[in-house]
Design a protein around this motif. Sequence first.
Motif, PDB file in Angstrom:
ATOM      1  N   GLN A 139       0.892  -0.668   0.137  1.00  0.00           N
ATOM      2  CA  GLN A 139      -0.542   0.272   0.144  1.00  0.00           C
ATOM      3  C   GLN A 139       0.551   1.625  -0.125  1.00  0.00           C
ATOM      4  O   GLN A 139       0.694   1.721  -0.781  1.00  0.00           O
ATOM      5  N   GLN A 140       1.992   1.167   0.852  1.00  0.00           N
ATOM      6  CA  GLN A 140       2.573   2.687   1.104  1.00  0.00           C
ATOM      7  C   GLN A 140       3.262   2.332  -0.232  1.00  0.00           C
ATOM      8  O   GLN A 140       3.738   3.424  -1.442  1.00  0.00           O
ATOM      9  N   ALA A 141       4.171   1.241  -0.930  1.00  0.00           N
ATOM     10  CA  ALA A 141       4.430   1.880  -2.612  1.00  0.00           C
ATOM     11  C   ALA A 141       3.654   2.401  -3.242  1.00  0.00           C
ATOM     12  O   ALA A 141       3.750   3.201  -4.352  1.00  0.00           O
ATOM     13  N   SER A 142       2.065   1.457  -3.440  1.00  0.00           N
ATOM     14  CA  SER A 142       1.514   2.221  -4.481  1.00  0.00           C
ATOM     15  C   SER A 142       0.911   3.794  -4.050  1.00  0.00           C
ATOM     16  O   SER A 142       1.384   4.430  -5.095  1.00  0.00           O
ATOM     17  N   LEU A 143       1.031   4.229  -3.059  1.00  0.00           N
ATOM     18  CA  LEU A 143       0.524   4.971  -2.529  1.00  0.00           C
ATOM     19  C   LEU A 143       2.185   5.967  -3.494  1.00  0.00           C
ATOM     20  O   LEU A 143       1.915   7.660  -3.348  1.00  0.00           O
ATOM     21  N   GLU A 144       3.186   6.289  -3.114  1.00  0.00           N
ATOM     22  CA  GLU A 144       4.629   7.033  -3.408  1.00  0.00           C
ATOM     23  C   GLU A 144       4.243   6.478  -5.226  1.00  0.00           C
ATOM     24  O   GLU A 144       4.164   8.075  -5.219  1.00  0.00           O
TER      25      GLU A 144
ATOM     26  N   ILE B  54       3.572   2.394 -14.844  1.00  0.00           N
ATOM     27  CA  ILE B  54       5.172   1.738 -14.324  1.00  0.00           C
ATOM     28  C   ILE B  54       5.638   1.036 -13.320  1.00  0.00           C
ATOM     29  O   ILE B  54       5.788   0.317 -12.950  1.00  0.00           O
ATOM     30  N   ASP B  55       5.231   2.348 -12.539  1.00  0.00           N
ATOM     31  CA  ASP B  55       6.155   2.486 -10.845  1.00  0.00           C
ATOM     32  C   ASP B  55       5.032   1.459 -10.172  1.00  0.00           C
ATOM     33  O   ASP B  55       5.004   0.487  -9.781  1.00  0.00           O
ATOM     34  N   MET B  56       3.673   1.821 -10.550  1.00  0.00           N
ATOM     35  CA  MET B  56       2.239   0.984 -10.166  1.00  0.00           C
ATOM     36  C   MET B  56       2.527  -0.640 -10.551  1.00  0.00           C
ATOM     37  O   MET B  56       2.873  -1.683  -9.573  1.00  0.00           O
ATOM     38  N   ALA B  57       3.129  -1.325 -11.606  1.00  0.00           N
ATOM     39  CA  ALA B  57       3.264  -2.663 -12.383  1.00  0.00           C
ATOM     40  C   ALA B  57       4.562  -2.779 -11.545  1.00  0.00           C
ATOM     41  O   ALA B  57       3.901  -3.952 -11.443  1.00  0.00           O
TER      42      ALA B  57
END
Length: 149
Positions: free
Chosen positions: A67-72, A106-109
């Motif tokens: 979740q933290q990585a997705s939000l970032e 790309i970041d979300m993937a």
Amino acid sequence: MKTYVKLAAAALALSAAILASVNPAAADPTFPDKCKGDMPMGSQPMPVGGQGSNSGQGPMADLTDYQQASLEAMMSMNQKMMQGMMKDDPDVSFICGLIAHHLGAIDMAKVELEHGDNEEAKATAQKVIDDQTKEVERLTEWVDEEVKE
């Protein structure tokens, strides 16, 4: 539901503040310099809650790693999109905003590849990375050729 929305908004703001404190050139070398610019006053997110990326305080304390990585990833995308959309030329604004949007995908993937378990979802994530990387390269060439600064 209102509490969740407020918590999510606070988490997004904190993520953006953390990302903004990182050297932007090192953080996103694929976002064209010609797309970067100053955002208007009031659009820069302010830190909320604890200090550090996930210090156990504030709104991000209860988020999982994914979740933290997705939000970032989303906040980085939004910040770049806002920069791109501030360009005076509507064509440049559109292309720069689209580059930022693709970089966000790309970041979300990448988050999915790192944290996901479902093979179909991971295959979709890899396809997004492959396709959007090509599109970012094509759009960046357009920016390099068309945008005069």
